[in-house]
Design a protein around this motif. Structure first.
Motif, PDB file in Angstrom:
ATOM      1  N   MET A  14      -0.006   2.291  -8.088  1.00  0.00           N
ATOM      2  CA  MET A  14       0.300   3.087  -6.900  1.00  0.00           C
ATOM      3  C   MET A  14       0.750   4.486  -7.321  1.00  0.00           C
ATOM      4  O   MET A  14       1.563   4.618  -8.214  1.00  0.00           O
ATOM      5  CB  MET A  14       1.424   2.390  -6.112  1.00  0.00           C
ATOM      6  CG  MET A  14       1.282   2.471  -4.620  1.00  0.00           C
ATOM      7  SD  MET A  14       2.707   1.741  -3.759  1.00  0.00           S
ATOM      8  CE  MET A  14       2.300  -0.001  -3.757  1.00  0.00           C
ATOM      9  N   ILE A  53       4.084   4.688   7.924  1.00  0.00           N
ATOM     10  CA  ILE A  53       3.975   3.281   7.523  1.00  0.00           C
ATOM     11  C   ILE A  53       4.712   2.429   8.547  1.00  0.00           C
ATOM     12  O   ILE A  53       5.843   2.724   8.928  1.00  0.00           O
ATOM     13  CB  ILE A  53       4.476   3.035   6.081  1.00  0.00           C
ATOM     14  CG1 ILE A  53       4.148   1.598   5.679  1.00  0.00           C
ATOM     15  CG2 ILE A  53       5.970   3.340   5.912  1.00  0.00           C
ATOM     16  CD1 ILE A  53       4.169   1.353   4.177  1.00  0.00           C
ATOM     17  N   ALA A  54       4.014   1.394   9.032  1.00  0.00           N
ATOM     18  CA  ALA A  54       4.617   0.463  10.001  1.00  0.00           C
ATOM     19  C   ALA A  54       4.702  -0.899   9.315  1.00  0.00           C
ATOM     20  O   ALA A  54       5.558  -1.122   8.466  1.00  0.00           O
ATOM     21  CB  ALA A  54       3.798   0.431  11.272  1.00  0.00           C
ATOM     22  N   GLY A  55       3.766  -1.810   9.603  1.00  0.00           N
ATOM     23  CA  GLY A  55       3.781  -3.095   8.905  1.00  0.00           C
ATOM     24  C   GLY A  55       3.439  -2.926   7.433  1.00  0.00           C
ATOM     25  O   GLY A  55       3.975  -3.612   6.565  1.00  0.00           O
ATOM     26  N   GLY A  56       2.514  -2.006   7.167  1.00  0.00           N
ATOM     27  CA  GLY A  56       2.152  -1.709   5.785  1.00  0.00           C
ATOM     28  C   GLY A  56       1.149  -2.679   5.178  1.00  0.00           C
ATOM     29  O   GLY A  56       0.752  -2.506   4.025  1.00  0.00           O
ATOM     30  N   THR A  57       0.727  -3.674   5.931  1.00  0.00           N
ATOM     31  CA  THR A  57      -0.108  -4.731   5.337  1.00  0.00           C
ATOM     32  C   THR A  57      -1.482  -4.216   4.914  1.00  0.00           C
ATOM     33  O   THR A  57      -2.088  -4.774   4.008  1.00  0.00           O
ATOM     34  CB  THR A  57      -0.287  -5.909   6.313  1.00  0.00           C
ATOM     35  OG1 THR A  57      -0.743  -5.407   7.564  1.00  0.00           O
ATOM     36  CG2 THR A  57       1.018  -6.652   6.507  1.00  0.00           C
ATOM     37  N   LEU A  83      -0.473  -0.506   2.243  1.00  0.00           N
ATOM     38  CA  LEU A  83       0.022  -0.776   0.883  1.00  0.00           C
ATOM     39  C   LEU A  83      -1.059  -1.429   0.025  1.00  0.00           C
ATOM     40  O   LEU A  83      -1.166  -1.161  -1.169  1.00  0.00           O
ATOM     41  CB  LEU A  83       1.280  -1.642   0.937  1.00  0.00           C
ATOM     42  CG  LEU A  83       2.528  -0.877   1.412  1.00  0.00           C
ATOM     43  CD1 LEU A  83       3.659  -1.835   1.740  1.00  0.00           C
ATOM     44  CD2 LEU A  83       2.973   0.132   0.358  1.00  0.00           C
ATOM     45  N   ASP A  84      -1.848  -2.281   0.639  1.00  0.00           N
ATOM     46  CA  ASP A  84      -2.989  -2.888  -0.057  1.00  0.00           C
ATOM     47  C   ASP A  84      -3.889  -1.777  -0.609  1.00  0.00           C
ATOM     48  O   ASP A  84      -4.260  -1.773  -1.786  1.00  0.00           O
ATOM     49  CB  ASP A  84      -3.742  -3.768   0.957  1.00  0.00           C
ATOM     50  CG  ASP A  84      -4.883  -4.552   0.321  1.00  0.00           C
ATOM     51  OD1 ASP A  84      -4.841  -4.772  -0.900  1.00  0.00           O
ATOM     52  OD2 ASP A  84      -5.801  -4.943   1.066  1.00  0.00           O
ATOM     53  N   LYS A 118      -2.248   0.337  -3.439  1.00  0.00           N
ATOM     54  CA  LYS A 118      -2.272  -0.315  -4.761  1.00  0.00           C
ATOM     55  C   LYS A 118      -3.597  -0.062  -5.463  1.00  0.00           C
ATOM     56  O   LYS A 118      -3.667  -0.008  -6.685  1.00  0.00           O
ATOM     57  CB  LYS A 118      -2.051  -1.825  -4.611  1.00  0.00           C
ATOM     58  CG  LYS A 118      -0.632  -2.179  -4.245  1.00  0.00           C
ATOM     59  CD  LYS A 118      -0.439  -3.679  -4.131  1.00  0.00           C
ATOM     60  CE  LYS A 118       0.978  -3.969  -3.677  1.00  0.00           C
ATOM     61  NZ  LYS A 118       1.347  -5.377  -3.838  1.00  0.00           N
ATOM     62  N   LEU A 119      -4.666   0.058  -4.679  1.00  0.00           N
ATOM     63  CA  LEU A 119      -5.998   0.296  -5.242  1.00  0.00           C
ATOM     64  C   LEU A 119      -6.287   1.789  -5.373  1.00  0.00           C
ATOM     65  O   LEU A 119      -7.381   2.182  -5.784  1.00  0.00           O
ATOM     66  CB  LEU A 119      -7.057  -0.376  -4.361  1.00  0.00           C
ATOM     67  CG  LEU A 119      -6.920  -1.894  -4.235  1.00  0.00           C
ATOM     68  CD1 LEU A 119      -7.775  -2.430  -3.088  1.00  0.00           C
ATOM     69  CD2 LEU A 119      -7.298  -2.574  -5.538  1.00  0.00           C
ATOM     70  N   LEU A 131       0.930 -12.348   7.745  1.00  0.00           N
ATOM     71  CA  LEU A 131       0.472 -10.989   8.052  1.00  0.00           C
ATOM     72  C   LEU A 131       0.734 -10.638   9.509  1.00  0.00           C
ATOM     73  O   LEU A 131       1.143  -9.529   9.830  1.00  0.00           O
ATOM     74  CB  LEU A 131      -1.017 -10.841   7.719  1.00  0.00           C
ATOM     75  CG  LEU A 131      -1.346 -10.840   6.226  1.00  0.00           C
ATOM     76  CD1 LEU A 131      -2.841 -10.977   6.012  1.00  0.00           C
ATOM     77  CD2 LEU A 131      -0.824  -9.588   5.552  1.00  0.00           C
TER      78      LEU A 131
END
Lengths: 318, 208
Positions: A1, A28-32, A35-36, A39-40, A103
């Motif tokens: 990241m 950013i809210a839930g970030g699901t 963030l995924d 990371k990529l 999720l």
């Protein structure tokens, strides 16, 4: 990241202002999803504005009998809400057909609308992708395109919109309520909220820099029988190959919206108009202009069969 | 397991002490410091009833905060992308994927991990049931499975419907419900039937 700075916003106006004033900032809210992608290194924000504490987590009736859903209402809470279950069951069903329990506990109403495509070439940073890197080309068209879109696609992009929730929102003619960095509020009909790829597949929504979703408003309930049918590679926790959201009236009229096949949640007035002629006619109307690849041409037949299944179930339950 | 055994957890704690003693080593193995990296941020969490104060790079996921900073290695890192469920913990009463959330987003919140559900001497009923019903083989996904399973029974009790609920207003336990609700927890050893049996047992629907 990649490194970023982080702040917790204390008001909607301050959040919008912060996001507009820092280049490369994201909410950013839930970030699901975000963030995924971070990371990529597909998403590389320099600054995150956390909007989880803005009080946008209420579901309330509107003056004209509709429902205003706060942008931060979690998918679990929206699906389980009594008014949604009773009056907008297609929305509950669509939400529950998506993702996993964990999720849904985190993902939000606003964030779900902004969910990015699951095209494998968008995710693979070694491959060209016009959406991820404008002008780099499309790896999907000559590649593994089985899951990808057949409607609303362009020469630049055939990525599918992944959301189930947004398909139900499209069916229900939701409005996306926002506030801009200038403090001005507006409402965007969901039909205009998601953009078709055209030559600019990296532009996905009508939102301007810093503009934040505050709520999603549903018009007053339309009654009828609500259906959400999702066809996927496994029984649970997978994205749709094809999904159909439908509301049937007592007189046999109906409205339809489709997931898994469009560059955005798909709906056409022609499909609704064909409701009384049956599944085949609806499929034909909905699929006008479809552009398939060798890998995803099965989707046209799957749309028809999914509709047939819905019509048959209606007959047996009638 | 008796305390004089060499355990994986003990080993990790030991090496963490070594790392802390060597100032040139980064204390955070998974989010290495780089030039221009951000200032550390204070994060206060209540983990398994204990208040902890951390200084974290904002990139630190809740999972890494638990494992690398608090040495609570019961919570596992599987895919690190929210697809496998091995990292499932309970935050403010709800199960989430700890890999897909930042620790800083949970400042002043309460987290329950597998270590907080029960202890070797005083197992949580779900932990006991997983043993009785053989709900695991290699055990890697088990902490996430158990945190999820505990939450699933509460979600059903709270009347939260699922994809397989026929009538959205009538939520009840069934094999299909448990399987659907546990679909976010993957088990490479395929202990699924025994996990369902353990959950039914705890729910008071004993099934051999």
């Amino acid at each position: 990241m990649r490194p970023f700075t982080y702040e917790r916003a204390t008001s909607v106006a301050a959040a919008a202002k912060a996001a507009a004033s820092v280049q490369g900032a994201r909410f950013i809210a839930g970030g699901t999803n975000l963030l995924d992608l971070m990371k990529l290194q597909i998403e590389t924000p320099t600054h995150l504005v956390d909007v989880n504490h803005l009080g946008l987590d209420r579901i309330e009736k509107t003056d004209d009998g509709g429902l205003r859903i706060g942008a931060l209402v979690r998918n679990t809470d929206l699906a389980a809400d009594k008014a949604v279950r009773r009056d907008y069951a297609v929305l509950s069903r669509a939400l529950l057909a998506g993702a996993s329990g964990q999720l849904r506990n985190k993902a939000t109403t606003g964030g779900n609308l902004l969910q990015r495509t699951r095209c494998p070439y968008f995710y693979d940073t070694r491959m060209p992708c016009n959406k991820r890197q404008p002008g780099s080309g499309c790896g999907a068209m000559q590649g593994m395109s089985r899951s990808l879109a057949i409607l609303g696609v362009s020469d630049a992009c055939i990525a599918q919109h992944p959301s189930d929730m947004a398909v139900a929102m499209r069916l229900l003619d939701a409005q996306v309520d926002t506030m801009g960095a200038d403090g001005v509020a507006r409402s965007i009909p969901i039909a205009d909220f998601h953009l078709l790829p055209g030559d600019t597949p990296h532009r996905e929504t009508a939102l301007k820099a810093g503009e934040i979703i505050t709520s999603v408003t549903l018009p007053k309930p339309i009654g009828g029988t609500h259906v959400y049918r999702k066809v996927r590679d496994r029984a649970s926790y997978a994205f749709a190959l094809v999904s159909v959201a439908a509301v049937f009236g007592k007189d046999g009229s109906a409205r339809f919206a489709f997931g898994g096949i469009g560059a955005k949640p798909w709906r056409t007035p022609e499909a609704d108009a064909a409701a009384k002629q049956g599944a085949k006619a609806v499929a034909e109307a909905a699929l006008t202009g479809a552009r398939t690849t060798h890998h995803n041409d099965f989707k046209t037949l799957l749309v028809e069969r999914t509709l047939t299944s819905i019509y048959r179930q209606r007959e047996t339950r009638a | 397991m008796s305390s004089d055994h060499l355990t994986r957890r003990g080993l990790l704690q030991g090496s963490a002490v070594l790392a802390a003693a060597a100032p040139t080593l980064s204390a955070n193995a998974t989010t290495p410091r780089t030039i221009g990296a951000n200032a550390m941020m204070p994060v206060e969490l209540t983990v398994n009833g204990r208040e902890v104060h951390l200084q974290l790079d904002p990139r630190t996921s809740l999972l890494d905060a638990l494992r690398e900073h608090l040495h609570l290695t019961g919570t596992k890192k599987g895919c690190d992308h929210g697809q496998c469920g091995a990292c499932t913990v309970i935050v403010e009463g709800r199960r989430i994927n700890s890999c897909l959330t930042l620790a800083v987003m949970h400042d002043s919140e309460a987290v329950t991990t597998i270590e907080g559900l029960g202890t070797p001497d005083k197992l949580h009923p779900m932990q006991k049931a997983f043993i009785v019903h053989d709900g695991y083989q290699c055990g890697y996904c088990t902490p996430g499975q158990i945190c999820s399973a505990v939450s699933v029974l509460e979600e059903i009790k709270a009347g939260i419907p699922s994809h397989v609920t026929d009538d959205l207003d009538e939520v009840a336990i069934s094999e299909a419900e448990l399987r659907e609700r546990m679909s976010g927890n993957i088990c490479r050893c395929a202990a699924y039937p025994n996990i369902v049996a353990a959950m039914r047992d705890v729910a008071g629907e004993a099934k051999a």
